[in-house]
Design an enzyme around this catalytic site. Structure first.
Site, PDB file in Angstrom:
ATOM      1  N   HIS A 579     -10.287   5.762  10.193  1.00 51.10           N
ATOM      2  CA  HIS A 579      -9.362   5.349  11.106  1.00 51.10           C
ATOM      3  C   HIS A 579      -8.940   3.665  10.803  1.00 51.10           C
ATOM      4  CE1 HIS A 579     -13.424   3.998  12.488  1.00 51.10           C
ATOM      5  NE2 HIS A 579     -13.031   3.113  13.023  1.00 51.10           N
ATOM      6  N   ASP A 581      -8.868  -0.276  12.746  1.00 51.76           N
ATOM      7  CA  ASP A 581      -9.479  -1.096  14.051  1.00 51.76           C
ATOM      8  C   ASP A 581      -8.292  -1.493  14.916  1.00 51.76           C
ATOM      9  OD1 ASP A 581     -11.721   0.053  13.356  1.00 51.76           O
ATOM     10  OD2 ASP A 581     -12.483  -1.843  12.646  1.00 51.76           O
ATOM     11  N   HIS A 651     -11.215   2.967   6.987  1.00 51.03           N
ATOM     12  CA  HIS A 651     -12.582   3.300   6.721  1.00 51.03           C
ATOM     13  C   HIS A 651     -13.256   4.495   7.602  1.00 51.03           C
ATOM     14  CE1 HIS A 651     -12.247   0.232  10.011  1.00 51.03           C
ATOM     15  NE2 HIS A 651     -13.633   0.809  10.595  1.00 51.03           N
ATOM     16  N   ARG A 661     -29.446   6.027  12.076  1.00 50.45           N
ATOM     17  CA  ARG A 661     -28.951   4.926  11.456  1.00 50.45           C
ATOM     18  C   ARG A 661     -28.654   3.891  12.399  1.00 50.45           C
ATOM     19  NH1 ARG A 661     -23.460   3.574  10.742  1.00 50.45           N
ATOM     20  NH2 ARG A 661     -22.544   3.334   8.475  1.00 50.45           N
TER      21      ARG A 661
END
Length: 740
Positions: A579, A581, A651, A661
């Site tokens: 996508h 931002d 990204h 994570r």
């Protein structure tokens, strides 16, 4: 001894005439009001201001409180009368002859006008007494009466009520420097409690909504459902009330020179102008009701968010039919939302295809969306055919309402605006193009020692991209990981990820971390590191990309993604799909449209990583096709990825197949209006903690000295109506102010 308040006058010229009149007529104005009629709001307000400037605090309190009460009463009566008359005077346009259609239409209009006049006169008295000037209406909308009221209450030693009035004004006017000082000094007065700072105008649906979300975050789903459903009812009630008040008088934009001149518009032009004004007001009601007190902009997708929370809460409560209903209702707003479509398929597997098909979305919400779409189409028609401007505001169900000619104009305008920063053949430029003009990256003059540039845009095969290392120390990563574990609000592994069913997801904002630290639920040092390092990243991004204007925080979260069931083999999904931002990525067209529902105000993005003891989870950039990977980044403690937020930097995140994570996600904006309000509250909490620490270190000696310094120092108020009142509460060296 309690500190006194002194004013700071800065609208003297504008209100000199008003003050002169007040001096000529020292007694409150009185008019004859028939028994049973409601006293006019503007009269009460004017009398309250007069009493205020004469230091008649008791009268000022009486008039101002009554003005606020009557203002609410008038609004409620108007809302109720419009609702009543809407039901009693329906349009019946089943006549085929055009001449009689006109008569039928205007007959209904006349009856509705008569109904409204009768209803409002019966409950309020003569209607003309309750029509406010635009200036007075704006004062009440901006909560100015509370600014006058707080000082009058303070002067009469009603401290608790004074604080509530001051806070009520401050919530809607957080940039008022004088009230900031008032609030700061109210907080250090003896006996003042945090609960004294009440917003007397707080919308009940926001109180219930925040309570529901808090319960949701601690997995109390049954209780969350109750709060959210009550909040939704209140939201829809406020929404309808807002729309009802749009049916007000026509607000002409004629110039001063043209006032009094005969209008050249014919009947239908006048009707069209007024009705477009009403429709525009109605469209803005979603934004009005979706804006929390103290916030400068509405919460994006606020109304649909109810059904996102509710569908999962009902699922966890094993009420699958209600979960399916809420999922279908969410899809009324966002029909192409893939996650919710997958959820609906899950509910179908639990309930069966036939039963799921028989469950409709909520009818009242479907009507809200359909009504909004119809109004948008009318407004687009008015913009296209009559030249009356209209800009869509809400971020749901907006596409498809504009006529093709309007879309063409919008695309042409967008291309014109983008032409100075992007090649003509692509809305955001090709991979090797630099759509950012002459702006250069600067890795040689970073503002923090020890931070190094590992990969620049060239190494990452793109533009406006960078990877830095050394932003965090190992000990800081440990503190932040502990904060994420203890303060994430969803336990160690969090709730199901909104992006994939194969991971768990937890998040905590800076403000929430600081509040938990004050409650001793998490370590204060960890929360402070969180606040400090995010500011460090903001300065690094500003410095490296040589931004011409300052960056403000748009949103910040410490996010942990956890593989749902240990190591997972052969996963084909992503932890976060590709996508951009601040624009809607269109891989087929290889374009990215900077338009709602994207966060169009975002300018830069940054991700600061805390660990690397997991499998998968690599960050990657792609081309506009969302398939061709141009660069991959392996996270580790203290590594920062930063980039511009547009279509030049699509990204995503690879699947986390084992372990957890964690990273801090930050988005920045050049728009001060769209800066994160929670960040400002967090900054205030930090400042307050420093002030409290300094006060405790200085002890009683300074407090006694301050009391002596302020004792006996008579201070007078100078000001005028436009000065909007009480200025700083001062415990420092007082300054004399002269009256006008």
């Amino acid at each position: 001894m309690m500190p006194l308040l002194y004013p700071y006058c800065h609208y003297l010229q504008y209100y000199a005439t008003l003050v002169f009149i007040l001096l000529l007529f020292p007694l409150p104005i009185a008019i004859t009001v028939k028994p049973g009629s409601l006293e006019p709001v503007d009269l009460l307000y004017n009398n309250g201001i007069q009493a205020y400037f004469q230091n008649d605090w008791e009268s000022a309190i009486e008039y101002l409180e009554k003005a606020l009460h009557n203002y609410d009463k008038v609004r409620k009566v108007k809302q109720d009368c419009r609702s009543k008359c809407e039901g009693e005077t329906q349009f019946h346009l089943n006549v085929t002859d055009g001449f009689f259609q006109d008569l039928s239409f205007f007959d209904t209009i006349l009856k509705k006008a008569d109904c409204l006049k009768f209803c409002e006169t019966l409950l309020l008295g003569p209607i003309s007494l309750h029509r406010l000037s635009r200036e007075v209406e704006n004062d009440f909308q901006e909560r100015v009466p509370y600014n006058y009221l707080q000082l009058a209450l303070f002067k009469t030693e009603r401290l608790t009520k004074a604080i509530a009035a001051a806070h009520t004004f401050f919530v809607l006017n957080p940039d008022d420097e004088d009230m900031k000082r008032n609030i700061k000094n109210y907080r250090i007065m003896p006996g003042v409690k945090a609960s004294d700072f009440q917003d007397l105008e707080a919308a009940s649906h926001w109180v219930l909504y925040n309570a529901g979300v808090s319960l949701y975050e601690v997995e109390k789903y049954e209780e969350a459902i109750q709060q959210l459903e009550m909040s939704l009812l209140e939201f829809l009630s406020e929404y309808e009330k807002c729309r009802a008040l749009c049916d007000g008088p026509y607000e002409s934009e004629e110039s001063e020179e043209s006032k009094g001149e005969e209008s050249s518009q014919d009947l239908y032009e006048v009707i069209a102008d007024h009705y477009v004004q009403i429709l525009t007001c109605r469209q803005n009601c979603i934004q009005t009701v979706s804006t929390e007190s103290g916030k400068s902009s509405p919460t994006e997708g606020f109304l649909p968010s109810y059904f996102n929370y509710l569908q999962f809460s009902y699922y966890m409560a094993k009420k699958y039919d209600k979960a399916a209903e809420c999922a279908k209702t969410y899809l009324v707003f966002f029909p192409s939302d893939e996650t919710m479509q997958q959820n609906l398929q899950s509910y179908e597997a639990l309930l069966g295809q036939e039963m799921t098909a028989s469950i409709p979305p909520r009818e009242n919400l479907r009507s809200v969306v359909e009504q909004s779409l119809m109004e948008k189409k009318m407004l687009h028609f008015a913009a296209d055919s009559l030249g009356i401007p209209f800009t869509e505001q809400d971020l749901w169900s907006s596409r498809g309402t504009a006529p093709q000619s309007t879309k063409v104009k919008q695309r042409v305008e967008k291309s014109r605006l983008m032409s100075s920063v992007a090649p003509k053949e692509n809305a955001f430029g090709k991979k090797d193009d630099n759509p950012w003009g002459d702006k250069q990256e600067d890795g040689d003059n970073l503002p923090f020692p020890g931070v190094t540039v590992t990969f620049d845009s060239a190494a990452l095969k793109g533009s406006q991209r960078v990877v830095m290392d050394g932003v965090l120390s190992d000990s800081e990563c440990t503190q932040l990981l502990e904060l994420a574990t203890t303060g994430g609000g969803e336990g160690h592994q969090g709730r199901r990820s909104p992006h994939t069913p194969n991971e768990r997801f937890s998040a905590i904002t800076v403000l929430k971390a600081l509040k938990l630290a004050l409650q001793q639920a998490v370590a204060w040092d960890g929360a402070l590191v969180y606040h400090t390092v995010t500011e460090k990243v903001r300065l690094l991004v500003e410095s490296y990309f040589n931004t011409q204007n300052p960056l403000y925080f748009s949103f910040t979260q410490l996010i942990c993604r956890t593989a749902a069931e240990g190591k997972q083999e052969n996963r084909s999904d992503l932890s976060h799909a590709v996508h951009a931002d601040n624009c809607i990525l269109d891989p087929e067209e290889k374009k990215c449209w900077r338009e709602p529902p994207a966060y169009v105000f975002r300018d830069y993005s940054a991700f600061l990583y805390l660990n690397d003891n997991y499998e998968g989870g690599d960050f990657f950039f792609t081309d506009l096709d969302a398939k061709t990977v141009t660069a991959e980044v392996r996270p580790k403690c203290g590594r920062l990825v930063a980039f511009s937020s547009g279509g030049e930097n699509p990204h995503g995140v690879q699947a986390v197949t084992s372990g957890q994570r964690c990273a801090i996600a930050m988005w920045f904006t050049h728009s001060e209006q769209n800066q994160e309000q929670e960040r400002l509250e967090a900054d205030e909490l930090i400042e307050k903690s420093k002030t409290s620490q300094e006060s405790s270190e200085m002890g009683d000696v300074k407090e006694d000295a301050a009391s002596k310094k302020t004792a006996g120092q008579g201070r007078r108020w100078s000001g005028n109506a436009k000065n909007k009142i009480p200025k700083a509460v001062s415990v420092d060296t007082p300054k004399e102010k002269d009256e006008l």
